[in-house]
Design an enzyme around this catalytic site. Structure first.
Site, PDB file in Angstrom:
ATOM      1  N   SER B 198      -2.066  84.535  37.962  1.00 18.59           N
ATOM      2  CA  SER B 198      -1.440  83.503  37.133  1.00 18.59           C
ATOM      3  C   SER B 198      -1.923  82.131  37.567  1.00 18.59           C
ATOM      4  O   SER B 198      -2.479  81.950  38.638  1.00 18.59           O
ATOM      5  CB  SER B 198       0.072  83.585  37.277  1.00 18.59           C
ATOM      6  OG  SER B 198       0.419  83.436  38.625  1.00 18.59           O
ATOM      7  N   SER B 203       3.849  75.629  41.883  1.00 18.67           N
ATOM      8  CA  SER B 203       3.110  75.371  43.122  1.00 18.67           C
ATOM      9  C   SER B 203       1.898  74.478  42.848  1.00 18.67           C
ATOM     10  O   SER B 203       1.540  74.248  41.701  1.00 18.67           O
ATOM     11  CB  SER B 203       2.657  76.702  43.721  1.00 18.67           C
ATOM     12  OG  SER B 203       1.650  77.274  42.919  1.00 18.67           O
ATOM     13  N   ASP B 260      17.874  83.408  42.372  1.00 23.41           N
ATOM     14  CA  ASP B 260      17.108  84.253  43.252  1.00 23.41           C
ATOM     15  C   ASP B 260      17.619  85.667  43.024  1.00 23.41           C
ATOM     16  O   ASP B 260      18.721  85.999  43.409  1.00 23.41           O
ATOM     17  CB  ASP B 260      17.418  83.811  44.685  1.00 23.41           C
ATOM     18  CG  ASP B 260      16.332  84.237  45.622  1.00 23.41           C
ATOM     19  OD1 ASP B 260      15.287  84.697  45.148  1.00 23.41           O
ATOM     20  OD2 ASP B 260      16.557  84.108  46.836  1.00 23.41           O
TER      21      ASP B 260
END
Lengths: 501, 501
Positions: B198, B203, B260
């Protein structure tokens, strides 16, 4: 980097949305993409909004577009700055709840405060509601949630009056317009009942819609106080009073999810009532296959929660289970329900008996709370006040104090729908009845809706009238008619009577 | 009532939005309000969208506006009809999950199918994710979810090849660009590794961004197949291949909620890999205070789930816990990471030793799976392949097959940042390091990012270089610099060494 605010003319409901050009410097500098949350601020205020990036030709250079709700918050005279939204710290408590942790009162209070100031997107509110749905909130948590919801809004006080009465119905039953009758009877007996009601959200009429047919209901807090001081009661719209404002935000998202949450329901109802200054609250819980509460188990669980939370917050709550198997009264829609209410108050021969009986029952329960009477004595007192015309006089006094009384008028177009067979009325689907009334135009068109001519257990012959559709235009009449013809079984006729009826 | 579709030029991400005039006949007839869900259809297709009501002057009469994603789905030549959206029946399964009920494979499959065809709004996806978060999904449910996610997308097959190798890293560690190295080493040893990666979401660089500095990565499925047939591997971008497309929708909402969820993470990773046809999957689980997985307990729970679900779906999954206490390599950002990868492949003197060691370790684990070697023998084989230049040759072969190799170039603007005191490097905050690289322009600007000159445990003197910011423009350099000056402690210096380091 200041930007000029522009009204986009886009209604995104209460959720704040900002529209920024793809080529704006701030978009590149901050790495903004659509659906991120951004902070908008001028010298005076700030808000968090969801970003939608738009083509350069959709917005002037140096401008930022605002959704209607956001536009209403800012002063267009001041340019605004846009930056990344700060992390909403109370979301970590929402996540804790998702992971099944018990939330403390300060934690729930943080969440509700942040929702109140618009820091939560609908997506985040959805996560909060999902984490609290079903029976995931303990009674302590429901209590804390209710209290937090009261605290972020306005709060009415009634100096010098120790007992403030209120009633609420756990919706779902078309035509169930007992509130004006109960308020008139109870306040005629000396109870103080400053009733604030909502407009319809998903139903064909709310109490505020029905009352508005007969009298102004959009009172400010000062006007409301004056009406209550002179008559002991009011029948006003509560929407603009800022009572438990978070409730409106939560309900909208709950509706999208169609979530049924005991905790949220209790907090929603009690926060509005406590914010209105109520000390004694009567709750009508209709139980029926097509009502909101479908069985007695659910009803009892709900009642226990209402009573526990009420106690914990220092108010007296009494719940009454009622028959929710079919609509109440004949008319469904603002004007038609107003007509029924007046018929009962005036003792007209054609007044719907079920509406009269249910109103007497609820009024009697309120009088047991307020006058310390036994139920039978309270019922008899309510009946006398109604039959003697005292309740009608009190109702007219309230309307005059609110700005005058107007008689409901009939709709210009009506259409009687008849039974296509002989049979017994073995079921009436309240949900589809409500939808039919809405398709005819209710509640936006006050005269629109329908008249039900049958009740459960009735025996009808072919061509007997079952219901009449009322509409403002022929188009709306046809629209409703089409739905009816595809849903004739909303009034379910069978050859043999249903054993239960 | 047909309406002409118009492109509103508003990017609402994947969520479909339609814009309709407040005075449109359909709005009045259907009682539409903003934020209701509506069905849009022409003769060929239909979609469900969220409605935004707009002022009459914002849209031509007889037209309906479409958000960009919705516009891309419809053919503007055909007029569309708008109606109430049907009830999305799988939402009742979402509600069941909210109420803590176990979901069967067909139920999860219904939900994923409806999400895949755009029937869920973000608010509804949020409810689904909240209901599944934490440890609310059983291993059976994670397995069913994974399988459902695979089934709604494309699926690659590799006829005649029984073992297809893949690797994945549970993100959160800047600079951790082992994938090109592992793929080069393993495929040089004969393993088939058709790697799809990806681009960065949050990030400073994804593997696809880094590879794109050196070679084209936007391969169609046919091109990818050709590259794999000729070289045994590829290093391509997987985004346009339609592998587990629901994953992208879920991840976007998960990111808004910062949720999460073990189950979602396992389903997300394995569904992409299984859809790509992988049979042997190596998963790198970095554990560290500022990594995604923060402690060994969580890591072990995750590993057990990965292995169980992999087994249940007939693929071999091996997890490796690695050091996640600090960034890996020196460069952070697409070009700088590409430079590090090449330095390791070429055996340059300045090549980052930690990146080399970690890549050898992961490659060795993959070779134990593929060649049946003991770990030490596999490691030694990996080292030989790397040190002999075979891995470099293989990497160059892959790049040539993908369209040619390009050497990374340096950024035009750099700024060295020095220690303001003597001290020991006792902590490095991977999250703020990543943010700094993004503020400098990564990943959009490939040459942007930063070079880390220190590692945990290093002793530095005042004025020693700690890191270098790389940027395309002076403005972006200043922007990153400002953030650094407010966050100097992202590289945490103390007088005494930390006992742990």
């Amino acid at each position: 980097m200041k930007l000029k605010a522009i009204r986009m003319g886009i209604d995104t409901h209460q959720e704040f949305v900002v529209y920024i050009r793809a080529d704006a410097a701030v978009v590149r500098a901050e790495g903004f993409t659509s659906s991120v949350r951004v902070m908008i601020s001028d010298e005076r205020q700030e808000a968090i909004a969801t970003l939608n990036v738009v083509d350069a030709d959709k917005l002037e250079d140096g401008c930022v577009g605002m959704s209607n709700a956001l536009w209403d918050v800012f002063d267009p005279e001041h340019d605004v700055a846009i930056s990344h939204a700060p992390v909403v710290s109370s979301m970590s408590q929402v996540r804790a709840k998702i992971y099944n942790r018990h939330l403390s009162a300060p934690e729930l209070s943080d969440i509700i405060r942040d929702i109140a100031r618009g820091y939560y997107s609908d997506v985040q509110i959805s996560a909060f509601l999902s984490a609290c749905a079903g029976s995931r909130l303990s009674l302590d948590e429901i209590t804390s949630l209710t209290s937090a919801m009261v605290n972020v809004g306005h709060r009415l006080t009634w100096p010098g009056i120790s007992h403030i009465y209120d009633k609420h119905c756990i919706g779902g039953l078309p035509g169930n317009r007992t509130t004006p009758l109960v308020v008139a009877i109870a306040s005629a007996c000396g109870l103080v009942v400053p009733k604030t009601s909502s407009r319809a959200i998903t139903s064909p009429a709310g109490t505020a819609d029905t009352m508005e047919v007969m009298t102004p209901v959009d009172l400010g807090i000062d006007d409301m106080r004056r009406v209550v001081e002179s008559t002991g009661a009011c029948l006003a719209w509560g929407g603009a009073m800022g009572l438990s404002p978070v409730d409106d935000l939560l309900i909208r998202v709950e509706r999208i999810l169609d979530l049924d949450s005991k905790g949220q329901m209790v907090a929603s109802v009690l926060s509005k009532k406590i914010a209105a200054g109520s000390t004694h609250i009567l709750i009508d819980v209709p139980v029926g296959a097509t009502a909101k509460v479908r069985n007695l188990d659910t009803a009892h669980g709900l009642m226990a929660s209402f009573e526990h939370v009420g106690n914990a917050l220092g108010v007296h709550v009494q719940c009454v289970i009622t028959d929710g198997s079919q609509p109440v009264g004949n008319g469904i829609g603002p004007s038609l329900e107003a007509r029924d209410v007046l018929a009962v108050l005036r003792g007209d021969a054609g007044a719907p008996e079920d509406l009269r009986q249910k109103s007497l029952e609820l009024a009697a329960h309120m009088l047991t709370m307020g006058l310390g009477l036994a139920y039978d004595d309270a019922w008899e007192k309510a009946r006398q006040v109604l039959d003697s015309g005292q309740a009608l006089q009190q109702f007219e006094r309230i309307c005059r104090a609110q700005g005058g009384f107007t008689e409901p008028v009939p709709a210009p177009f009506t259409r009687v729908l008849a039974a296509h067979q002989d049979g017994h009325v073995n079921a009436i689907d309240s949900r589809r009845i409500a939808r039919l009334a809405k398709l005819a135009g209710a509640p936006k068109v006050p005269v629109a809706g329908l008249d039900l001519h049958v009740k459960l257990g009735d025996r009808v012959s072919k061509d007997d009238a079952l219901l009449t559709i009322h509409a403002q235009t022929e188009g709306e009449l046809d629209y409703a008619l089409l739905y009816y013809l595809h849903n004739r079984d909303m009034i379910f006729l069978e050859d043999k009577p249903c054993p239960a009826s």
